[in-house]
Scaffold this motif. Structure first.
Motif, short mmCIF file in Angstrom:
data_model
loop_
_atom_site.label_atom_id
_atom_site.label_comp_id
_atom_site.label_asym_id
_atom_site.label_seq_id
_atom_site.Cartn_x
_atom_site.Cartn_y
_atom_site.Cartn_z
N ALA A 1 0.82 -1.21 0.00
CA ALA A 1 0.00 0.00 0.00
C ALA A 1 0.85 1.26 0.00
N LEU A 2 1.99 1.22 0.68
CA LEU A 2 2.84 2.40 0.79
C LEU A 2 3.75 2.57 -0.42
N TYR A 3 4.38 1.48 -0.85
CA TYR A 3 5.45 1.61 -1.85
C TYR A 3 4.98 1.46 -3.29
N PRO B 1 9.98 6.68 5.00
CA PRO B 1 8.69 7.36 4.86
C PRO B 1 8.17 7.85 6.22
N ASP B 2 7.58 9.07 6.23
CA ASP B 2 6.99 9.58 7.46
C ASP B 2 5.56 9.05 7.61
N GLU B 3 4.83 9.58 8.57
CA GLU B 3 3.48 9.06 8.83
C GLU B 3 2.53 9.29 7.66
N ASP B 4 2.87 10.22 6.77
CA ASP B 4 2.03 10.47 5.60
C ASP B 4 2.51 9.72 4.36
N GLY B 5 3.60 8.94 4.53
CA GLY B 5 4.14 8.20 3.40
C GLY B 5 5.08 9.00 2.53
N ALA B 6 5.41 10.23 2.94
CA ALA B 6 6.35 11.06 2.19
C ALA B 6 7.78 10.76 2.66
#
Length: 572
Positions: A146-148, A235-240
Protein backbone atom coordinates in the motif's frame (compact mmCIF):
# COMPACT_ATOMS: atom_id res chain seq x y z
CA UNK A 1 21.36 8.56 -37.53
CA UNK A 2 18.29 9.22 -35.35
CA UNK A 3 16.78 6.06 -33.88
CA UNK A 4 13.49 4.94 -35.44
CA UNK A 5 11.31 2.76 -33.23
CA UNK A 6 10.44 -0.55 -35.04
CA UNK A 7 6.73 -0.22 -34.34
CA UNK A 8 5.53 -2.00 -37.47
CA UNK A 9 7.95 -4.85 -36.87
CA UNK A 10 6.45 -5.44 -33.44
CA UNK A 11 2.94 -5.31 -34.80
CA UNK A 12 3.81 -7.98 -37.38
CA UNK A 13 5.47 -10.23 -34.79
CA UNK A 14 2.56 -9.78 -32.38
CA UNK A 15 0.18 -10.96 -35.10
CA UNK A 16 2.20 -13.78 -36.66
CA UNK A 17 4.92 -14.99 -34.30
CA UNK A 18 4.23 -14.16 -30.64
CA UNK A 19 0.46 -14.69 -31.11
CA UNK A 20 -0.65 -11.77 -28.95
CA UNK A 21 -4.24 -12.55 -29.95
CA UNK A 22 -4.17 -15.66 -27.76
CA UNK A 23 -2.91 -13.58 -24.84
CA UNK A 24 -5.55 -10.88 -25.34
CA UNK A 25 -8.17 -13.61 -25.70
CA UNK A 26 -7.84 -14.37 -21.99
CA UNK A 27 -9.95 -12.60 -19.38
CA UNK A 28 -6.80 -11.34 -17.65
CA UNK A 29 -5.55 -9.43 -20.69
CA UNK A 30 -8.77 -8.72 -22.57
CA UNK A 31 -7.99 -5.00 -22.63
CA UNK A 32 -4.93 -5.56 -24.84
CA UNK A 33 -6.94 -5.09 -28.01
CA UNK A 34 -5.26 -4.39 -31.35
CA UNK A 35 -6.22 -0.71 -31.05
CA UNK A 36 -4.75 -0.39 -27.56
CA UNK A 37 -1.61 -2.25 -28.60
CA UNK A 38 -1.11 -0.04 -31.65
CA UNK A 39 -1.61 3.12 -29.58
CA UNK A 40 0.87 1.96 -26.91
CA UNK A 41 3.52 1.08 -29.48
CA UNK A 42 3.06 4.34 -31.37
CA UNK A 43 3.21 6.59 -28.32
CA UNK A 44 6.11 4.73 -26.73
CA UNK A 45 7.96 4.78 -30.04
CA UNK A 46 7.47 8.52 -30.38
CA UNK A 47 8.82 9.10 -26.86
CA UNK A 48 11.87 6.95 -27.64
CA UNK A 49 12.59 8.81 -30.87
CA UNK A 50 11.98 12.35 -29.64
CA UNK A 51 13.05 12.26 -25.98
CA UNK A 52 15.34 9.32 -25.26
CA UNK A 53 17.37 9.03 -28.44
CA UNK A 54 18.92 12.53 -28.06
CA UNK A 55 20.23 11.40 -24.63
CA UNK A 56 22.22 8.48 -26.07
CA UNK A 57 25.40 10.44 -26.79
CA UNK A 58 24.86 12.87 -23.90
CA UNK A 59 25.01 10.05 -21.38
CA UNK A 60 28.24 8.78 -22.88
CA UNK A 61 30.05 12.10 -23.09
CA UNK A 62 28.71 13.51 -19.79
CA UNK A 63 28.84 10.50 -17.43
CA UNK A 64 27.03 10.22 -14.13
CA UNK A 65 29.31 11.36 -11.30
CA UNK A 66 29.48 11.44 -7.51
CA UNK A 67 29.97 14.89 -5.98
CA UNK A 68 30.22 15.22 -2.21
CA UNK A 69 28.10 12.14 -1.73
CA UNK A 70 25.47 13.23 -4.27
CA UNK A 71 24.96 11.40 -7.58
CA UNK A 72 24.68 13.80 -10.53
CA UNK A 73 23.12 12.36 -13.66
CA UNK A 74 23.83 13.52 -17.24
CA UNK A 75 22.11 16.65 -18.61
CA UNK A 76 18.59 15.90 -19.79
CA UNK A 77 18.27 12.58 -17.94
CA UNK A 78 15.80 14.10 -15.49
CA UNK A 79 13.51 15.15 -18.37
CA UNK A 80 14.00 11.78 -20.04
CA UNK A 81 13.06 9.91 -16.89
CA UNK A 82 10.05 12.15 -16.34
CA UNK A 83 8.83 11.37 -19.86
CA UNK A 84 9.10 7.65 -19.08
CA UNK A 85 7.32 7.99 -15.73
CA UNK A 86 4.61 10.41 -16.87
CA UNK A 87 3.87 8.26 -19.91
CA UNK A 88 3.23 5.27 -17.64
CA UNK A 89 6.02 3.29 -19.29
CA UNK A 90 7.44 2.14 -15.95
CA UNK A 91 4.25 0.33 -15.04
CA UNK A 92 2.67 -1.09 -18.20
CA UNK A 93 2.31 -4.52 -16.64
CA UNK A 94 1.76 -3.48 -13.00
CA UNK A 95 -1.47 -4.25 -11.15
CA UNK A 96 -4.15 -1.60 -11.85
CA UNK A 97 -5.07 -1.63 -8.15
CA UNK A 98 -1.81 0.26 -7.53
CA UNK A 99 -1.99 2.47 -10.62
CA UNK A 100 -0.50 0.18 -13.26
CA UNK A 101 -1.92 -0.52 -16.70
CA UNK A 102 -2.19 -4.29 -16.17
CA UNK A 103 -1.16 -4.97 -19.77
CA UNK A 104 0.73 -8.06 -20.99
CA UNK A 105 4.45 -8.62 -20.46
CA UNK A 106 4.62 -9.05 -24.24
CA UNK A 107 3.77 -5.39 -24.67
CA UNK A 108 6.11 -4.32 -21.86
CA UNK A 109 8.87 -6.26 -23.61
CA UNK A 110 8.37 -4.36 -26.85
CA UNK A 111 8.39 -0.98 -25.10
CA UNK A 112 11.48 -1.91 -23.08
CA UNK A 113 13.28 -2.91 -26.25
CA UNK A 114 12.49 0.39 -27.94
CA UNK A 115 13.71 2.35 -24.92
CA UNK A 116 16.91 0.26 -24.88
CA UNK A 117 17.54 0.94 -28.54
CA UNK A 118 17.08 4.67 -28.00
CA UNK A 119 19.16 5.03 -24.81
CA UNK A 120 20.16 1.97 -22.80
CA UNK A 121 21.70 3.97 -19.94
CA UNK A 122 18.39 5.51 -18.91
CA UNK A 123 16.23 2.47 -19.74
CA UNK A 124 18.06 0.44 -17.11
CA UNK A 125 16.44 2.55 -14.40
CA UNK A 126 12.77 1.68 -15.08
CA UNK A 127 13.73 -1.94 -15.78
CA UNK A 128 14.99 -2.28 -12.20
CA UNK A 129 11.81 -0.66 -10.88
CA UNK A 130 9.61 -3.00 -12.92
CA UNK A 131 11.33 -5.98 -11.35
CA UNK A 132 10.94 -4.56 -7.87
CA UNK A 133 7.24 -3.90 -8.45
CA UNK A 134 6.71 -7.53 -9.43
CA UNK A 135 8.67 -8.83 -6.42
CA UNK A 136 6.64 -6.68 -4.02
CA UNK A 137 3.34 -7.63 -5.67
CA UNK A 138 4.12 -11.31 -5.11
CA UNK A 139 5.89 -11.31 -1.74
CA UNK A 140 5.47 -8.10 0.28
CA UNK A 141 3.02 -7.50 3.11
CA UNK A 142 -0.16 -5.55 2.41
CA UNK A 143 1.26 -2.58 4.35
CA UNK A 144 4.39 -2.43 2.20
CA UNK A 145 2.34 -2.83 -0.97
CA UNK A 146 0.00 0.00 0.00
CA UNK A 147 2.84 2.40 0.79
CA UNK A 148 5.45 1.61 -1.85
CA UNK A 149 3.71 0.26 -4.94
CA UNK A 150 1.75 3.40 -5.93
CA UNK A 151 4.92 5.48 -5.77
CA UNK A 152 7.02 2.93 -7.67
CA UNK A 153 4.29 2.46 -10.26
CA UNK A 154 3.98 6.22 -10.82
CA UNK A 155 7.75 6.61 -11.12
CA UNK A 156 7.81 9.06 -8.21
CA UNK A 157 10.17 6.57 -6.51
CA UNK A 158 12.42 4.03 -8.21
CA UNK A 159 13.85 0.65 -7.21
CA UNK A 160 17.14 -1.26 -7.23
CA UNK A 161 18.35 -4.81 -6.63
CA UNK A 162 21.25 -5.46 -4.19
CA UNK A 163 22.76 -8.95 -4.43
CA UNK A 164 26.46 -8.76 -5.21
CA UNK A 165 29.30 -8.28 -2.75
CA UNK A 166 33.02 -8.26 -3.42
CA UNK A 167 33.38 -11.86 -2.21
CA UNK A 168 29.90 -12.97 -3.32
CA UNK A 169 29.28 -12.57 -7.03
CA UNK A 170 27.50 -15.46 -8.71
CA UNK A 171 27.90 -17.34 -5.41
CA UNK A 172 25.26 -15.22 -3.68
CA UNK A 173 25.23 -17.56 -0.70
CA UNK A 174 28.65 -16.23 0.34
CA UNK A 175 27.25 -12.79 1.21
CA UNK A 176 28.14 -11.16 4.55
CA UNK A 177 25.51 -8.42 4.83
CA UNK A 178 23.69 -8.78 8.16
CA UNK A 179 20.17 -8.05 9.32
CA UNK A 180 19.47 -7.58 13.04
CA UNK A 181 15.88 -7.39 14.35
CA UNK A 182 15.12 -3.99 15.90
CA UNK A 183 12.27 -5.36 18.00
CA UNK A 184 9.64 -3.19 16.30
CA UNK A 185 9.13 -5.17 13.11
CA UNK A 186 12.04 -3.47 11.34
CA UNK A 187 15.60 -4.67 10.85
CA UNK A 188 19.03 -3.03 10.96
CA UNK A 189 20.86 -3.81 7.71
CA UNK A 190 24.68 -3.61 7.68
CA UNK A 191 27.06 -4.46 4.87
CA UNK A 192 28.38 -3.38 1.50
CA UNK A 193 26.98 -4.17 -1.94
CA UNK A 194 28.69 -3.60 -5.29
CA UNK A 195 27.54 -3.22 -8.92
CA UNK A 196 24.22 -1.62 -7.95
CA UNK A 197 22.70 -0.27 -11.15
CA UNK A 198 21.12 3.13 -10.61
CA UNK A 199 22.00 2.93 -6.89
CA UNK A 200 21.06 6.61 -6.66
CA UNK A 201 19.92 9.52 -8.81
CA UNK A 202 18.97 13.18 -8.59
CA UNK A 203 15.52 13.03 -10.20
CA UNK A 204 13.33 10.77 -8.04
CA UNK A 205 12.30 11.67 -4.51
CA UNK A 206 13.26 8.26 -3.11
CA UNK A 207 15.25 5.17 -4.09
CA UNK A 208 14.03 1.84 -2.74
CA UNK A 209 16.65 -0.90 -2.40
CA UNK A 210 15.83 -4.59 -2.26
CA UNK A 211 18.73 -6.00 -0.23
CA UNK A 212 19.71 -9.61 0.44
CA UNK A 213 21.04 -10.12 3.98
CA UNK A 214 21.38 -12.82 6.61
CA UNK A 215 19.51 -12.86 9.92
CA UNK A 216 21.40 -13.98 13.05
CA UNK A 217 19.85 -17.47 12.86
CA UNK A 218 20.29 -17.75 9.09
CA UNK A 219 22.17 -20.88 8.03
CA UNK A 220 25.17 -20.58 5.68
CA UNK A 221 24.47 -20.52 1.95
CA UNK A 222 21.45 -19.35 0.01
CA UNK A 223 18.92 -21.09 2.31
CA UNK A 224 19.77 -18.67 5.12
CA UNK A 225 19.23 -15.46 3.15
CA UNK A 226 16.34 -13.04 3.63
CA UNK A 227 15.16 -10.09 1.53
CA UNK A 228 14.63 -6.57 2.86
CA UNK A 229 13.23 -3.33 1.48
CA UNK A 230 15.57 -0.50 2.49
CA UNK A 231 14.60 3.00 1.28
CA UNK A 232 17.01 5.90 0.87
CA UNK A 233 14.60 8.07 2.87
CA UNK A 234 12.36 6.62 5.57
CA UNK A 235 8.69 7.36 4.86
CA UNK A 236 6.99 9.58 7.46
CA UNK A 237 3.48 9.06 8.83
CA UNK A 238 2.03 10.47 5.60
CA UNK A 239 4.14 8.20 3.40
CA UNK A 240 6.35 11.06 2.19
CA UNK A 241 10.16 10.78 2.24
CA UNK A 242 11.32 11.66 5.75
CA UNK A 243 14.74 11.44 7.36
CA UNK A 244 17.68 9.93 5.50
CA UNK A 245 18.29 6.25 6.15
CA UNK A 246 21.72 5.01 7.28
CA UNK A 247 23.01 4.17 3.83
CA UNK A 248 25.21 5.92 1.30
CA UNK A 249 26.86 5.66 -2.09
CA UNK A 250 30.55 4.97 -1.46
CA UNK A 251 31.64 5.33 -5.08
CA UNK A 252 30.58 4.88 -8.69
CA UNK A 253 32.22 2.19 -10.80
CA UNK A 254 34.49 3.25 -13.69
CA UNK A 255 32.95 1.26 -16.51
CA UNK A 256 33.68 0.34 -20.11
CA UNK A 257 30.30 1.73 -21.18
CA UNK A 258 26.85 2.71 -19.91
CA UNK A 259 28.46 5.87 -18.62
CA UNK A 260 25.15 7.65 -18.21
CA UNK A 261 23.96 4.99 -15.75
CA UNK A 262 25.51 5.24 -12.26
CA UNK A 263 26.64 1.84 -10.98
CA UNK A 264 27.18 2.24 -7.25
CA UNK A 265 29.00 0.70 -4.34
CA UNK A 266 26.39 0.91 -1.55
CA UNK A 267 27.19 0.97 2.17
CA UNK A 268 24.54 0.07 4.77
CA UNK A 269 25.35 0.97 8.38
CA UNK A 270 22.43 -0.27 10.46
CA UNK A 271 19.98 1.03 7.85
CA UNK A 272 16.32 0.45 8.63
CA UNK A 273 14.69 -2.19 6.45
CA UNK A 274 11.48 -4.22 6.25
CA UNK A 275 11.31 -7.94 5.57
CA UNK A 276 9.87 -8.93 2.19
CA UNK A 277 8.46 -12.44 2.17
CA UNK A 278 9.36 -14.99 4.81
CA UNK A 279 12.54 -15.17 6.89
CA UNK A 280 15.33 -17.16 5.18
CA UNK A 281 13.30 -17.26 1.94
CA UNK A 282 14.89 -14.25 0.32
CA UNK A 283 16.25 -15.99 -2.75
CA UNK A 284 12.81 -17.18 -3.82
CA UNK A 285 11.46 -13.65 -3.49
CA UNK A 286 14.48 -12.12 -5.22
CA UNK A 287 14.22 -14.61 -8.09
CA UNK A 288 10.85 -13.10 -8.94
CA UNK A 289 12.71 -9.88 -9.68
CA UNK A 290 15.70 -11.63 -11.25
CA UNK A 291 13.62 -13.62 -13.74
CA UNK A 292 11.88 -10.43 -14.80
CA UNK A 293 15.31 -8.82 -15.16
CA UNK A 294 16.72 -11.72 -17.20
CA UNK A 295 14.02 -11.30 -19.81
CA UNK A 296 14.55 -7.54 -19.64
CA UNK A 297 18.32 -7.78 -20.05
CA UNK A 298 17.98 -10.06 -23.06
CA UNK A 299 15.68 -7.44 -24.54
CA UNK A 300 18.25 -4.74 -23.76
CA UNK A 301 20.71 -6.61 -25.96
CA UNK A 302 18.17 -6.80 -28.78
CA UNK A 303 17.33 -3.10 -28.43
CA UNK A 304 20.99 -2.11 -28.71
CA UNK A 305 21.34 -4.43 -31.70
CA UNK A 306 18.49 -2.56 -33.41
CA UNK A 307 20.12 0.80 -32.69
CA UNK A 308 23.52 -0.40 -33.91
CA UNK A 309 21.96 -1.88 -37.04
CA UNK A 310 20.15 1.33 -37.93
CA UNK A 311 23.38 3.27 -37.36
CA UNK A 312 25.35 0.91 -39.62
CA UNK A 313 22.69 0.85 -42.33
CA UNK A 314 22.65 4.65 -42.53
CA UNK A 315 26.43 4.71 -42.83
CA UNK A 316 26.40 2.02 -45.53
CA UNK A 317 23.85 4.02 -47.53
CA UNK A 318 25.98 7.15 -47.31
CA UNK A 319 29.60 6.01 -47.52
CA UNK A 320 31.10 5.98 -51.02
CA UNK A 321 34.14 3.77 -51.45
CA UNK A 322 35.28 1.40 -54.15
CA UNK A 323 33.58 0.49 -57.41
CA UNK A 324 30.17 -1.13 -57.44
CA UNK A 325 30.04 -4.53 -59.16
CA UNK A 326 26.25 -4.59 -59.54
CA UNK A 327 23.99 -2.87 -62.04
CA UNK A 328 21.91 0.09 -60.86
CA UNK A 329 23.70 0.18 -57.54
CA UNK A 330 23.59 3.05 -55.09
CA UNK A 331 27.26 3.92 -55.53
CA UNK A 332 27.80 3.43 -51.78
CA UNK A 333 29.32 0.55 -49.85
CA UNK A 334 25.96 -1.17 -49.49
CA UNK A 335 26.55 -2.40 -53.05
CA UNK A 336 29.48 -4.53 -51.88
CA UNK A 337 28.71 -8.19 -51.23
CA UNK A 338 30.45 -8.36 -47.86
CA UNK A 339 28.70 -5.25 -46.58
CA UNK A 340 25.39 -6.67 -47.76
CA UNK A 341 26.23 -9.93 -45.95
CA UNK A 342 26.95 -8.06 -42.72
CA UNK A 343 23.71 -6.10 -42.86
CA UNK A 344 21.63 -9.16 -43.71
CA UNK A 345 23.20 -11.09 -40.85
CA UNK A 346 22.51 -8.26 -38.41
CA UNK A 347 18.89 -7.94 -39.45
CA UNK A 348 18.23 -11.69 -39.51
CA UNK A 349 19.77 -12.15 -36.06
CA UNK A 350 17.69 -9.33 -34.60
CA UNK A 351 14.50 -10.90 -35.96
CA UNK A 352 15.41 -14.28 -34.47
CA UNK A 353 16.34 -12.89 -31.05
CA UNK A 354 13.32 -10.57 -30.93
CA UNK A 355 10.96 -13.42 -31.80
CA UNK A 356 12.40 -15.62 -29.04
CA UNK A 357 12.02 -12.80 -26.50
CA UNK A 358 8.41 -12.12 -27.46
CA UNK A 359 7.60 -15.83 -27.35
CA UNK A 360 9.06 -15.94 -23.84
CA UNK A 361 7.04 -12.90 -22.76
CA UNK A 362 3.84 -14.34 -24.25
CA UNK A 363 4.42 -17.56 -22.31
CA UNK A 364 4.75 -15.54 -19.09
CA UNK A 365 1.48 -13.81 -19.94
CA UNK A 366 -0.30 -17.09 -20.55
CA UNK A 367 1.00 -18.48 -17.28
CA UNK A 368 -0.29 -15.34 -15.52
CA UNK A 369 -3.66 -15.54 -17.23
CA UNK A 370 -4.30 -19.27 -16.90
CA UNK A 371 -2.08 -20.61 -14.13
CA UNK A 372 -1.28 -23.53 -16.45
CA UNK A 373 1.95 -25.28 -15.41
CA UNK A 374 2.83 -25.98 -19.04
CA UNK A 375 2.99 -22.25 -19.78
CA UNK A 376 5.11 -21.76 -16.67
CA UNK A 377 7.52 -24.46 -17.84
CA UNK A 378 7.71 -22.94 -21.32
CA UNK A 379 8.40 -19.46 -19.93
CA UNK A 380 11.10 -20.81 -17.63
CA UNK A 381 12.66 -22.75 -20.49
CA UNK A 382 12.79 -19.77 -22.85
CA UNK A 383 14.13 -17.30 -20.25
CA UNK A 384 17.83 -18.34 -20.32
CA UNK A 385 17.74 -18.54 -24.13
CA UNK A 386 16.25 -15.05 -24.29
CA UNK A 387 18.83 -13.63 -21.90
CA UNK A 388 21.91 -15.29 -23.40
CA UNK A 389 21.03 -15.20 -27.09
CA UNK A 390 19.55 -11.70 -26.85
CA UNK A 391 22.67 -10.25 -25.26
CA UNK A 392 25.04 -12.24 -27.48
CA UNK A 393 23.13 -10.87 -30.45
CA UNK A 394 23.47 -7.33 -29.13
CA UNK A 395 27.23 -7.73 -28.79
CA UNK A 396 27.67 -9.42 -32.17
CA UNK A 397 25.53 -6.89 -34.04
CA UNK A 398 27.22 -3.92 -32.37
CA UNK A 399 30.62 -5.43 -33.18
CA UNK A 400 29.63 -6.00 -36.80
CA UNK A 401 28.34 -2.44 -36.95
CA UNK A 402 31.77 -1.18 -35.91
CA UNK A 403 33.40 -3.38 -38.54
CA UNK A 404 31.06 -2.08 -41.23
CA UNK A 405 32.15 1.48 -40.41
CA UNK A 406 35.77 0.53 -41.06
CA UNK A 407 38.24 2.89 -39.45
CA UNK A 408 35.47 5.34 -38.62
CA UNK A 409 33.90 2.74 -36.37
CA UNK A 410 36.91 3.03 -34.06
CA UNK A 411 36.48 6.79 -33.83
CA UNK A 412 34.21 7.74 -30.95
CA UNK A 413 32.61 10.68 -32.73
CA UNK A 414 30.70 8.37 -35.09
CA UNK A 415 28.90 6.75 -32.14
CA UNK A 416 29.36 3.21 -33.50
CA UNK A 417 31.69 2.13 -30.70
CA UNK A 418 29.30 3.23 -27.96
CA UNK A 419 26.78 0.54 -28.85
CA UNK A 420 29.41 -2.15 -28.27
CA UNK A 421 30.76 -0.59 -25.08
CA UNK A 422 27.25 -0.16 -23.65
CA UNK A 423 25.90 -3.60 -24.50
CA UNK A 424 28.94 -5.65 -23.50
CA UNK A 425 27.94 -5.85 -19.83
CA UNK A 426 24.55 -7.38 -20.62
CA UNK A 427 26.17 -10.79 -21.16
CA UNK A 428 27.62 -10.51 -17.65
CA UNK A 429 24.97 -9.12 -15.33
CA UNK A 430 21.80 -10.85 -14.10
CA UNK A 431 23.71 -14.13 -14.30
CA UNK A 432 26.49 -14.48 -16.86
CA UNK A 433 25.55 -16.19 -20.09
CA UNK A 434 27.61 -19.18 -19.00
CA UNK A 435 25.48 -19.48 -15.88
CA UNK A 436 22.34 -19.16 -17.99
CA UNK A 437 23.59 -22.07 -20.10
CA UNK A 438 24.37 -24.19 -17.02
CA UNK A 439 20.85 -23.55 -15.76
CA UNK A 440 19.56 -24.49 -19.21
CA UNK A 441 21.15 -27.96 -19.13
CA UNK A 442 20.38 -28.55 -15.44
CA UNK A 443 17.14 -27.12 -14.01
CA UNK A 444 15.52 -26.66 -17.41
CA UNK A 445 15.98 -30.38 -18.15
CA UNK A 446 14.94 -31.55 -14.69
CA UNK A 447 11.48 -32.32 -16.09
CA UNK A 448 12.97 -35.11 -18.19
CA UNK A 449 13.02 -32.87 -21.26
CA UNK A 450 9.26 -32.34 -21.36
CA UNK A 451 9.43 -28.57 -22.01
CA UNK A 452 12.22 -29.00 -24.58
CA UNK A 453 10.39 -31.73 -26.47
CA UNK A 454 7.14 -29.75 -26.48
CA UNK A 455 8.91 -26.88 -28.25
CA UNK A 456 10.62 -29.29 -30.66
CA UNK A 457 7.23 -30.80 -31.49
CA UNK A 458 5.98 -27.31 -32.42
CA UNK A 459 9.04 -26.64 -34.58
CA UNK A 460 8.66 -29.88 -36.52
CA UNK A 461 4.88 -29.54 -36.89
CA UNK A 462 5.31 -26.04 -38.31
CA UNK A 463 8.00 -27.25 -40.68
CA UNK A 464 5.69 -30.02 -41.90
CA UNK A 465 2.93 -27.47 -42.50
CA UNK A 466 5.33 -25.32 -44.54
CA UNK A 467 6.65 -28.13 -46.80
CA UNK A 468 4.20 -27.59 -49.65
CA UNK A 469 4.83 -23.86 -49.95
CA UNK A 470 8.48 -23.66 -48.92
CA UNK A 471 10.07 -27.10 -49.31
CA UNK A 472 13.55 -25.57 -49.51
CA UNK A 473 13.08 -23.84 -46.15
CA UNK A 474 10.91 -26.36 -44.31
CA UNK A 475 13.21 -29.35 -44.74
CA UNK A 476 16.32 -27.78 -43.16
CA UNK A 477 14.27 -26.51 -40.22
CA UNK A 478 12.71 -29.96 -39.70
CA UNK A 479 16.10 -31.66 -39.90
CA UNK A 480 17.58 -29.12 -37.47
CA UNK A 481 14.78 -29.96 -35.06
CA UNK A 482 15.65 -33.65 -35.26
CA UNK A 483 19.33 -32.99 -34.62
CA UNK A 484 18.41 -30.83 -31.66
CA UNK A 485 16.10 -33.54 -30.32
CA UNK A 486 19.01 -36.00 -30.38
CA UNK A 487 21.12 -33.48 -28.48
CA UNK A 488 18.44 -32.99 -25.83
CA UNK A 489 18.31 -36.76 -25.36
CA UNK A 490 22.12 -36.91 -25.08
CA UNK A 491 22.03 -34.24 -22.38
CA UNK A 492 19.35 -36.13 -20.47
CA UNK A 493 21.46 -39.28 -20.56
CA UNK A 494 24.40 -37.58 -18.83
CA UNK A 495 24.19 -38.16 -15.09
CA UNK A 496 27.54 -36.44 -14.47
CA UNK A 497 26.48 -32.78 -14.68
CA UNK A 498 29.98 -31.70 -15.70
CA UNK A 499 29.48 -33.57 -18.97
CA UNK A 500 26.47 -31.32 -19.63
CA UNK A 501 28.15 -28.15 -18.37
CA UNK A 502 31.11 -28.57 -20.75
CA UNK A 503 28.81 -28.12 -23.74
CA UNK A 504 26.13 -25.95 -22.16
CA UNK A 505 26.96 -22.71 -23.99
CA UNK A 506 27.02 -24.19 -27.52
CA UNK A 507 23.90 -26.22 -26.66
CA UNK A 508 21.96 -23.09 -25.67
CA UNK A 509 23.18 -21.26 -28.76
CA UNK A 510 22.33 -24.23 -30.96
CA UNK A 511 18.81 -24.29 -29.51
CA UNK A 512 18.50 -20.55 -30.23
CA UNK A 513 19.73 -21.13 -33.79
CA UNK A 514 16.98 -23.67 -34.44
CA UNK A 515 14.32 -21.50 -32.80
CA UNK A 516 15.47 -18.65 -35.03
CA UNK A 517 14.90 -20.81 -38.11
CA UNK A 518 11.45 -21.75 -36.83
CA UNK A 519 10.40 -18.13 -36.27
CA UNK A 520 11.81 -16.97 -39.61
CA UNK A 521 9.80 -19.74 -41.29
CA UNK A 522 6.67 -18.59 -39.45
CA UNK A 523 7.28 -15.05 -40.70
CA UNK A 524 7.70 -16.25 -44.27
CA UNK A 525 4.48 -18.24 -44.10
CA UNK A 526 2.63 -15.10 -42.96
CA UNK A 527 3.42 -13.28 -46.23
CA UNK A 528 0.75 -13.54 -48.89
CA UNK A 529 3.47 -13.87 -51.51
CA UNK A 530 7.23 -13.98 -51.34
CA UNK A 531 8.55 -10.68 -50.02
CA UNK A 532 11.10 -9.18 -47.65
CA UNK A 533 10.40 -11.59 -44.79
CA UNK A 534 10.68 -14.64 -47.02
CA UNK A 535 13.95 -13.39 -48.46
CA UNK A 536 15.30 -12.74 -44.97
CA UNK A 537 14.11 -16.19 -43.84
CA UNK A 538 15.88 -17.78 -46.79
CA UNK A 539 19.09 -15.95 -45.85
CA UNK A 540 18.86 -17.10 -42.22
CA UNK A 541 17.93 -20.70 -42.96
CA UNK A 542 20.50 -21.07 -45.74
CA UNK A 543 23.45 -19.29 -44.14
CA UNK A 544 22.98 -19.10 -40.37
CA UNK A 545 20.88 -22.11 -39.38
CA UNK A 546 23.59 -24.61 -40.51
CA UNK A 547 25.72 -23.39 -37.60
CA UNK A 548 23.55 -25.56 -35.35
CA UNK A 549 25.38 -28.65 -36.60
CA UNK A 550 28.77 -27.62 -35.27
CA UNK A 551 27.29 -26.08 -32.14
CA UNK A 552 25.44 -29.28 -31.20
CA UNK A 553 28.48 -31.42 -32.04
CA UNK A 554 30.41 -29.27 -29.59
CA UNK A 555 27.59 -29.58 -27.05
CA UNK A 556 27.77 -33.40 -27.05
CA UNK A 557 31.56 -33.66 -26.77
CA UNK A 558 31.48 -33.95 -22.99
CA UNK A 559 34.06 -32.76 -20.51
CA UNK A 560 36.80 -35.39 -20.64
CA UNK A 561 39.01 -33.58 -23.15
CA UNK A 562 38.76 -30.35 -21.13
CA UNK A 563 40.12 -32.03 -18.01
CA UNK A 564 42.68 -34.02 -19.98
CA UNK A 565 44.42 -30.68 -20.43
CA UNK A 566 46.72 -30.18 -17.46
CA UNK A 567 47.27 -26.84 -15.78
CA UNK A 568 50.73 -26.86 -17.36
CA UNK A 569 49.12 -27.36 -20.77
CA UNK A 570 47.13 -24.20 -20.12
CA UNK A 571 50.27 -22.31 -19.17
CA UNK A 572 49.35 -22.02 -15.50
Amino acid sequence: MPYKAPVEEFRFLFDHVADLATVSGTDRFAEATPDVTAAILTEAGRMCEEVLDPLQRVGDTHPARLENGVVRTPPGFDEGYRAIADGGWVSIGADPSHGGMGLPMTLTTAVNEMMSGACLSIQLNPLMTQGQIEALEHHASDEIKALYLPKLVSGEWCGTMNLTESQAGSDVGALRTKAEPNGDGTYAISGQKIYISWGDNDFTTNVCHLVLARLPDGVPGTKGISLFLVPKYLPDEDGAPGRANDLRVVSLEHKMGLHGSPTAVMQYDGATGWLVGEEHDGMRAMFTMMNNARLGVGVQGIGVAEGAYQHALAYAMDRKQGRSLIEKGTGTIIDHANVRRMLATMRAEITAARSIALACAASIDMETATGDAKWAARAAFLTPITKAFGTDTGIAVANTGMQLHGGMGYIEETGAAQYLRDVRVTAIYEGTNGIQAMDFVARKLSDGGEAAHAILDEIEAQAEAARERFPDLAEPVWQAGETLRETVDWMLAQKDMNQRFAGAVPYLRGFARVLGGHYHLLAAMAEAREGARTRLARFYITRLLPEHVSLLAHATSGADDLYALTLEDLGA
